[in-house]
Motif scaffolding. Structure first.
Motif: not given
Length: 839
Positions: A197-199, A364-383
């Motif tokens: 994914r191009d996050y 753990v670096p920032h990029r790993g957590i950022t990637n995880r959070f952006l995936w959560m936005n996609e998978f769970f939805g921001r709501a």
């Protein structure tokens, strides 16, 4: 070789049929009758052995057996160490080297154009048959109760691939010969790892947080007990701490310990350290003081962030403290300092158990957590991020998403009071009050909460806002999970797997409402690659167990100040299809299912998970060996069901994680006498409570295998009612003590509970403490927090707490009678009475 790859064992045994006609028996070829015999073939498949010498050894071994090929199998069983009734092998090889087909066709005439084959049958689950003509033919006959056609087809493909590799590469060692076909390789490495994914992962978490601060500064960001903090307030307070840190020289590359109880200051501190470009290192104030001091010495930090609940006097020793509560309130600046932080820089370091006796900090670096959070936005939805309940202590990585994923999306984080994160009625009320949409549980905690929810309609009705429950940290229990979904079908249940070294969670599976068997851990999330490899780091096909390796944006940076452990766990990637440089060796044993989902099977090493806590048994053993009276020790995690009369037996069978406990097997030095309590107290000064064994077994010597290694299978279950507990037994003296002793006995499965017996010495732990306090609150009708049991861990002490909470001591006999009546009722009768009293 195929059996070795499938089983992961180097020592392989199978059966082989022998014609026995060219044997030592005189004129055997002229005798009518069956001479065939099946003998065991035991082979060591050493990975580093070159192929040709290995084949020559095998041939020599087979020739050497010729003198014994008439020996009955039952006799060989007697000579072996394999117990009677257990088969020596479950698969056989049959090589038909007689020329039946060509001999019959050679007679000419009607025979010439016919093809002949013997139809044979065996009683073994797996039979590999080889025929030498008209070309070399291999067939597998199998028991359809044990295998399916697809599995056998794959097996034949692997065998063919292995033989072709041997013919093409005769000079290679055994480990270099692959069984995986090119089609399988593409499926494993490319198709099932198509996660790109191009996050925009160039931003850090605190920078993503500052966006909703600008949009909705007055929205509630964090809730804790009676405190409410808006986005502006949280940002301002964090900026104040950043300014204070900068004045003390704390910035990029600094590791900053956070030593405080669960509170709103934890969120402020983590955010401030991120903004400063530093690395936060959460520590638990409930860890033994000696352990905290040791970790602070290792970190060698210039400053420690604390709040008013921190017992900092105990660890002072010339250290500098920054009081977050006071500093945030009096800071002279509220502006963002906008310190430039690279997304590849570390965001946190979290300590996990270490096998050598010393905890290790995963960075753990920032990029790993950022990637995880952006995936959560996609998978769970921001709501779904509208309101998250933080059920995990902040010394564990899952607390990071619970705190900050809602905050980058304009939602709020709800922090429960310390010690209340496993109390069902409290959590239900919190979810209802703050309209919580998502939360996270360790499965063993989930298993204790769900029955309370399912047996109480009013609690379930408070969960109307809840949309998602994430389960992670250990294997989930299917029966509990499906029961929850049956009653609350609108809630998504997500099984999320991920070690601390891999950015919180990196493999995901959504559980559907359709009841089934074991629940897989799923597939990799965005920008994460998964490999399942054998001990020699060869790919293993679907269906075969192997070690789990992770790669991608999720990977941590290694272990703080420990290059040796980092190099051992983070290894070079040798697969060109995977674009990342490193692979993380998790130590978990898994396998691919046919649909590409991954199933967790256990551990390759001696790391265990108990109630979500990651424990290296070697760390406990190393600390116990420091005791002057201990000569040797072994520690196991056991799930013994013990007493079938226990009212918790059904729960233990369905939820084995809740009954798992640590047992230490101790060999004392000669003529030394040491009590269980002495060893337990010794460990409590050095290890967290969850790492202290609940039982100790004293042995004259640890059992060993024939090659001198510890034989863990011969370490028997401990007797829960030990003589030591019998000697110290004091009967209850008051109705309150009698009632509490009865509750403890049922929850702990102990026949007699004395008033001075320590709850945790009797085998209790945090999950069982939740059950005890729930029953005590119901019995005495008093509001007792969970921490009361930790502060008063004996029946006598807890009874005093209860008596102070109830104004009329004379009520105890009536309460005891009421409880006895309730215990005699069935669940259905209780439900009917509750509905009648609370329509």
């Amino acid at each position: 070789m195929l059996l070795s790859r499938y089983s992961g064992e180097e020592d392989v045994v199978f059966g082989a049929t022998r014609a026995c006609r060219r044997s030592t028996v005189d004129r055997a070829e002229s005798v009518v009758g069956v001479f065939i015999n099946t003998l065991p073939v035991r082979i060591n498949v050493s990975p580093e052995m070159p192929l040709l010498p290995w084949l020559k050894e095998l041939r020599a071994q087979q020739i050497g057996v010729r003198a014994y090929e008439h020996t009955p199998l039952v006799k060989i069983q007697e000579w072996s160490d394999v117990p009677r009734g257990m088969p020596l092998f479950e698969s056989i090889v049959v090589f038909e080297n007689y020329l039946l087909n060509s001999a019959l066709r050679g007679q000419g005439g009607d025979w010439e154009n016919r093809e002949f084959r013997l139809l044979e049958q065996t009683n073994y689950p797996l039979t590999l048959a080889g025929y030498s003509e008209p070309e070399f033919l291999l067939e597998i006959a199998y028991d359809r109760r044990r295998f399916d056609a697809a599995t056998i087809s794959r097996m034949l493909g692997h065998l063919k691939n292995l033989l072709e590799n041997m013919a093409a590469n005769p000079e290679r060692c055994l480990s270099a010969l692959t069984i995986v076909t090119e089609t399988e390789r593409r499926q494993l490495l490319v198709e099932w790892n198509d996660t790109r994914r191009d996050y925009p992962t160039g931003k850090c978490i605190h920078q993503l947080f500052e966006a909703p601060v600008e949009r909705t500064p007055d929205a509630i960001a964090v809730v804790f007990e009676n405190q409410r903090m808006t986005y502006r307030e949280l940002n301002d307070k964090a900026n104040g701490i950043v300014f204070s840190l900068a004045q003390r020289g704390i910035g990029k590359g600094s590791y900053v310990p956070l030593l405080m109880e669960r509170s709103i200051e934890v969120a402020i501190s983590m955010l401030a350290v991120m903004k400063a470009g530093a690395v936060f290192v959460p520590l638990d104030i409930h860890w033994p003081t000696e352990r905290i001091k040791k970790l602070l010495d290792e970190l060698n930090s210039e400053i420690i962030l604390v709040n008013k609940t921190t017992p900092y006097d105990e660890v002072a020793l010339g250290r500098s403290f920054l009081f977050v509560h006071d500093e945030a309130a009096s800071a002279s600046t509220r502006e963002n300092l906008n310190i430039d932080v690279d997304s590849g820089a570390p965001i946190y370091a979290i300590y996990t158990s270490g096998s050598t006796g010393t905890p290790k900090a995963a960075v753990v670096p920032h990029r790993g957590i950022t990637n995880r959070f952006l995936w959560m936005n996609e998978f769970f939805g921001r709501a779904s991020a509208a309101a998250a309940l933080q059920t995990t202590h902040h010394v564990y990585d899952s607390a990071v998403w619970q705190l900050f994923w809602p905050l980058i999306n304009g939602g709020k984080t709800v922090i429960p009071s310390p010690g209340m994160e496993t109390v069902a009625d409290y959590l239900s009320a919190l979810i209802q009050r703050h309209e919580v949409t998502i939360t996270d549980f360790v499965p063993s905690v989930f298993n204790t909460i769900v029955p309370q929810l399912l047996n109480n309609i009013s609690l379930r009705e408070k969960l109307t806002s809840l949309r998602t429950v994430i389960l992670g940290g250990e294997e989930i229990t299917p029966s509990t999970t499906y029961s929850f979904l049956a009653h609350l079908p609108r809630v998504r249940i997500i099984n999320l797997y991920g070690p601390t070294e891999a950015s919180i969670g990196c493999i995901c599976y959504e559980v559907t409402g359709k009841e089934g068997g074991k629940i897989p851990i799923g597939r990799p999330i965005a920008n994460v690659n998964v490999l399942i490899l054998d001990a020699n780091r060869n790919l293993v096909p679907a269906g075969i167990a192997g070690g789990l390796y992770l790669s991608g944006m999720c990977l941590g940076l290694g272990y703080l100040k420990d290059e040796e452990k980092t190099n051992a766990a983070f290894v070079e990637n040798g697969f060109p299809e995977i674009s990342y440089e490193k692979l993380y060796k998790t130590g978990d044993l898994v396998r691919y299912l046919p649909d590409g989902n991954i199933e967790f099977l256990g551990r390759i090493d001696h790391q265990v998970k108990i109630r979500g806590f990651r424990i290296e048994l070697g760390e406990i053993e190393a600390v116990l060996r420091q005791h002057p009276n201990v000569r040797d020790v072994a520690v196991l995690a056991r799930q013994d069901l013990m007493d079938e009369k226990s009212d918790n037996l059904k729960s233990k069978i369905e939820n084995p994680e809740s009954s798992k406990r640590l047992v230490a097997y101790v060999v004392l030095r000669q003529s030394m006498v040491t009590a269980h309590g002495e060893l337990r107290d010794f460990l409590r000064k050095k290890l967290p409570d969850y790492m202290v064994p609940s039982a100790f077994v004293f042995l004259d010597a640890l059992p060993l295998t024939s090659n001198g290694k510890l034989d863990r299978k011969r370490l028997s279950a401990p007797d829960h009612n030990t003589p030591e507990l019998e000697r110290s037994y004091v009967a209850p003296r008051t109705p309150a003590e009698e009632l509490l002793a009865e509750i403890w006995g049922k929850v702990l499965n102990v026949e007699k509970v004395g008033i001075h017996g320590n709850f945790f010495d009797l085998g209790g732990h945090s999950l069982l403490a939740t059950q005890v306090m729930a029953r005590a609150r119901e019995a005495f009708q008093v509001d007792l927090p969970l921490r009361a049991l930790f502060e008063a861990p004996t029946v006598a002490d807890l009874a005093l707490r209860v008596e102070r909470s109830i104004p009329h001591a004379g009520d105890f006999e009536e309460l005891a009678r009421s409880l006895a009546e309730v215990e005699a009722l069935s669940d259905e009768e209780i439900e009917r009475q509750l509905e009648k009293e609370n329509p």
